[in-house]
Write a protein that holds these residues in place. Structure first.
Motif, PDB file in Angstrom:
ATOM      1  N   ASN A   1      -5.711   8.009  43.169  1.00  0.00           N
ATOM      2  CA  ASN A   1      -7.289   7.795  43.096  1.00  0.00           C
ATOM      3  C   ASN A   1      -7.742   7.368  44.511  1.00  0.00           C
ATOM      4  O   ASN A   1      -7.185   6.988  45.362  1.00  0.00           O
ATOM      5  CB  ASN A   1      -7.514   6.701  42.086  1.00  0.00           C
ATOM      6  N   LEU A   2      -9.218   7.702  44.866  1.00  0.00           N
ATOM      7  CA  LEU A   2      -9.650   7.195  45.897  1.00  0.00           C
ATOM      8  C   LEU A   2     -10.936   6.446  45.901  1.00  0.00           C
ATOM      9  O   LEU A   2     -11.760   7.054  45.337  1.00  0.00           O
ATOM     10  CB  LEU A   2      -9.981   8.500  46.857  1.00  0.00           C
TER      11      LEU A   2
ATOM     12  N   THR B   1      -5.342   1.857  40.068  1.00  0.00           N
ATOM     13  CA  THR B   1      -3.871   2.143  40.501  1.00  0.00           C
ATOM     14  C   THR B   1      -3.266   3.396  39.808  1.00  0.00           C
ATOM     15  O   THR B   1      -3.463   3.391  38.409  1.00  0.00           O
ATOM     16  CB  THR B   1      -3.074   0.891  40.925  1.00  0.00           C
ATOM     17  N   PRO B   2      -2.543   4.249  40.614  1.00  0.00           N
ATOM     18  CA  PRO B   2      -2.291   4.439  41.938  1.00  0.00           C
ATOM     19  C   PRO B   2      -3.895   4.839  42.880  1.00  0.00           C
ATOM     20  O   PRO B   2      -4.488   5.721  42.121  1.00  0.00           O
ATOM     21  CB  PRO B   2      -1.365   5.436  42.115  1.00  0.00           C
TER      22      PRO B   2
ATOM     23  N   ALA C   1      -4.889  13.412  51.940  1.00  0.00           N
ATOM     24  CA  ALA C   1      -3.739  12.660  51.453  1.00  0.00           C
ATOM     25  C   ALA C   1      -3.777  12.376  49.934  1.00  0.00           C
ATOM     26  O   ALA C   1      -3.136  12.260  49.288  1.00  0.00           O
ATOM     27  CB  ALA C   1      -3.614  11.736  52.338  1.00  0.00           C
ATOM     28  N   ALA C   2      -4.912  11.666  49.489  1.00  0.00           N
ATOM     29  CA  ALA C   2      -5.195  11.137  48.175  1.00  0.00           C
ATOM     30  C   ALA C   2      -4.904  12.365  47.282  1.00  0.00           C
ATOM     31  O   ALA C   2      -4.516  12.382  46.253  1.00  0.00           O
ATOM     32  CB  ALA C   2      -6.506  10.623  47.844  1.00  0.00           C
ATOM     33  N   HIS C   3      -5.849  13.542  47.310  1.00  0.00           N
ATOM     34  CA  HIS C   3      -5.653  14.662  46.587  1.00  0.00           C
ATOM     35  C   HIS C   3      -4.210  15.293  46.733  1.00  0.00           C
ATOM     36  O   HIS C   3      -3.760  15.646  45.602  1.00  0.00           O
ATOM     37  CB  HIS C   3      -6.348  15.885  47.253  1.00  0.00           C
ATOM     38  N   ARG C   4      -3.226  15.127  47.640  1.00  0.00           N
ATOM     39  CA  ARG C   4      -2.098  16.029  47.582  1.00  0.00           C
ATOM     40  C   ARG C   4      -0.826  15.158  47.030  1.00  0.00           C
ATOM     41  O   ARG C   4      -0.049  15.342  46.621  1.00  0.00           O
ATOM     42  CB  ARG C   4      -1.825  16.169  49.327  1.00  0.00           C
ATOM     43  N   MET C   5      -1.413  13.682  47.154  1.00  0.00           N
ATOM     44  CA  MET C   5      -0.280  12.706  46.609  1.00  0.00           C
ATOM     45  C   MET C   5      -0.724  12.321  45.037  1.00  0.00           C
ATOM     46  O   MET C   5       0.247  11.445  44.520  1.00  0.00           O
ATOM     47  CB  MET C   5      -0.201  11.550  47.377  1.00  0.00           C
TER      48      MET C   5
END
Length: 679
Positions: free
Chosen positions: A197-198, A229-230, A190-194
């Motif tokens: 940062n994770l 952020t994000p 989800a982090a990669h697609r949106m």
């Protein structure tokens, strides 16, 4: 323009000719996009210097994804230590010469010609990654089993990325699923697609001996996430958070966590901070449960989803196979995403050991890998090693086999449960008739986990420990579902309540706990209970009602010669005979009427020992072997043993039945009394 090999690929890209400027930029202002990792200045300098050692055509607002292993290989240790593989920069502005304003057109940037000015770190969305490169095409970066949870999670997060919508709800979500089901992978995808940062933190790293230390660590973690952020802050294993050393709720830590979140979201920001916690199939404290806006479950995958995951894993790893993956997916009923990945790697390992040529994963490789994983998992959950017992090893009992298959194997093969679920089977009858052997055959033939529990093993002298042992058995069964719990000697574990001699009411509490646990597994649908007893009249009647042990199966002796012959053939399946087993037909005629399966096993065992002894005496007489011989010679001699009819008859004549005729009459009477309860 985004320079990233893993970035999403637009369907059509059009660039106007006026956007290009063939001149070299004199100054280029570049900023690093904030990330949760520590990036030393010398690493950033090395990345930019090596990246721009060749001329690069760029435009303002372009995003650069610079790979550390390619452009700064001497800093590769950061990849393993900090899980950082790339550093992302953004072009702020370009100047062709000092007299012109910032150029809005693209131009070249090259080391030695362009002055590269690094501006302060900025906050921005990252390049979106939807695909991973495969051999000849692109594959989605999400396993098929996580597609539905991913849609739910991205829908929850996307509401906070829209600046024109103000939502007065904190973006705090909970992902619930079994261990290894892919919760962390789901958040990462989800982090990669949106373009987030994770930042991943395990609650075991936050939890400390004192509440003050835990509060300090928690404050630092939330502040670091706010600074990049994000960002999606992934908090793993929340089930251990908010509890003290004794396992009780720590109100101070929970209130500190709530207050930190309140103060964190009071500060206005252009980019969201999303908190996602993951939970195994365990409970958390109620005050933490109230924090989460949405709970996203990861359910156990269906057979089609497991098949799609196997194809996806093989394609991403570029492995080839000629196996029937639909059959592999059908036998991996309880496998989660991590288990499917492990079985693929284990099958590849087995294939590499057996074949040194071009690797092609076969059906045998997958079956051997599945058997290996089942044995390792049984060791992990504490299940005993069950001998391989197949239906062909059990003679007779045809009606019982069909009933067991209908009750256990058929629900596992059907994806949708039709009608009310049946909980348990109770096998009762004289000793030595094959009740335990049937349970072992179920575990082998149905290829499911098997927990064997003997009644006295669960009893403990300390108050409450016996009930705790019963709960742990069912917890292990639910964690390893589909699973069969086999209670041997059930009458010793669940006698009738209210009997004299139960000091302190221990057995009454154990029976009550057992009843509560059996009622609690009805929703799982893949945990089966089988009990075995010689005295069903001593079992508490509450266990025999529908919904618990609702099917009573009488396992008696073989009454006709055909049944006894089938039992003998099953017991002597590996014997060598002079007349290909015709000797057994004569032996059946002289067996007593009250002979059990264990008695026939004793006959076959004694006959084989008589044949071995006769063979040894003959070899000693001719001088082939002496009186002293090792295990190797003994194995060679036993392989040439031939059992004769005389050996079988001699063993049968010395047999003393283990169950008398009077006891058989009592069991038949008991069967007639329990027959109305058989459903």
């Amino acid at each position: 323009m985004v320079l990233s090999l893993l970035s999403s690929i637009p369907e059509k890209v059009q660039v106007a000719a006026s956007d290009f400027d063939q001149s070299m930029a004199e100054e280029a202002y570049i900023s690093m996009i904030s990330n949760p990792y520590e990036c030393p200045d010398d690493l950033i300098e090395a990345l930019l210097q090596n990246y721009f050692s060749e001329a690069r055509f760029l435009r303002p607002n372009d995003v650069l994804s610079i790979d550390i292993t390619r452009f700064a290989p001497c800093y590769q240790y950061l990849v393993s230590q900090n899980n950082i593989k790339e550093v992302i920069f953004k072009i702020r502005s370009l100047k062709v010469d000092k007299l012109t304003q910032n150029s809005k057109k693209g131009c070249f940037i090259a080391q030695g010609v362009t002055t590269l000015v690094q501006s302060p770190t900025i906050h921005s969305y990252l390049p979106q990654k939807h695909w991973i490169p495969s051999a000849d095409y692109f594959l989605t970066n999400c396993p098929p089993s996580l597609e539905d949870p991913l849609r739910s999670l991205t829908a929850c997060i996307s509401l906070y990325t829209q600046t024109d919508i103000l939502v007065d709800i904190k973006p705090v979500f909970l992902i619930k699923g079994a261990e290894g089901s892919g919760k962390s992978s789901l958040v990462q995808i989800a982090a990669h697609r949106m373009g987030f940062n994770l930042m991943s933190i395990d609650f075991s790293e936050i939890q400390s001996l004192t509440s003050a230390q835990t509060e300090a660590k928690l404050r630092i973690v939330l502040q670091n996430a706010k600074n990049c952020t994000p960002c999606i802050l992934l908090l793993s294993n929340i089930q251990i958070f908010g509890k003290d050393a004794e396992g009780k709720e720590d109100e101070r830590i929970i209130s500190a966590f709530v207050s930190e979140l309140e103060s964190l979201y009071k500060i206005e920001s252009d980019y969201p901070l999303v908190v996602v916690a993951t939970l195994n199939d365990s409970s958390i404290v109620n005050s933490l449960q109230l924090l989460f806006t949405e709970t996203i479950p990861i359910e156990l995958s269906s057979q089609k989803e497991r098949l799609d995951c196997l194809n996806w894993l093989l394609a991403t790893k570029r492995f080839k196979t000629n196996a029937d993956l639909s059959h592999i997916a059908s036998i991996c009923t309880d496998f989660v995403l991590a288990d499917l990945n492990a079985i693929v790697l284990q099958a590849v390992k087995i294939g590499c050991k057996s074949r040194s040529s071009k690797l092609m994963i076969t059906q045998e490789d997958f079956c051997e890998a599945h058997e290996y994983m089942q044995s390792r998992y049984s060791d992990w959950i504490g299940a005993p090693r069950v001998p391989k017992v197949y239906w062909k090893d059990i003679g007779g009992l045809g009606d019982l086999k069909s009933e067991i298959l209908r009750r256990i194997e058929l629900p596992l093969l059907t994806s949708a449960g039709v009608g009310p679920s049946r909980s348990g089977l109770l096998l009762y009858g004289p000793p030595g008739t094959g009740k335990t052997l049937l349970a072992k055959a179920i575990a082998t033939e149905c290829q499911i986990h098997f927990l064997s529990v003997k009644g006295p093993e669960l009893l403990n002298m300390y108050v409450g420990q016996s009930e705790k042992n019963v709960r742990q058995v069912f917890e292990r069964a639910r964690a390893s579902a589909p699973c069969v719990i086999f209670f041997d000697e059930l009458d010793s574990l669940a006698p009738s309540r209210g009997r004299n001699g139960d000091n302190g009411g221990v057995m009454d509490r154990v029976v009550s706990q057992l009843l509560a646990e059996i009622d609690g597994i009805e929703s799982s649908g893949s945990v089966f209970i089988i009990g075995a007893t010689n005295r069903p009249d001593l079992i508490d009647p509450a266990l025999l009602r529908p919904g618990r042990f609702d099917k009573l199966l009488y396992v008696g002796i073989s009454t006709d010669q055909m049944s006894r012959l089938s039992v003998l053939k099953a017991l002597t399946r590996k014997f060598n005979f002079f007349e290909d087993g015709k000797e057994l037909e004569q032996v059946v005629k002289i067996l007593p009427d009250n002979v059990t399966g264990a008695d026939m096993y004793a006959v076959c065992s004694n006959a084989w020992l008589l044949a071995v002894r006769r063979n040894l005496e003959n070899l000693i007489e001719v001088g082939t072997v002496n009186h002293r011989f090792g295990a190797g010679k003994m194995n060679a001699i036993s392989d040439r043993v031939v059992v004769t009819q005389e050996d079988l008859i001699k063993a049968a004549e010395t047999l003393v039945p283990s169950v008398s005729k009077e006891e058989l009459k009592r069991y038949e009477k008991l069967r007639s009394e329990l027959s109305p309860m058989t459903r």
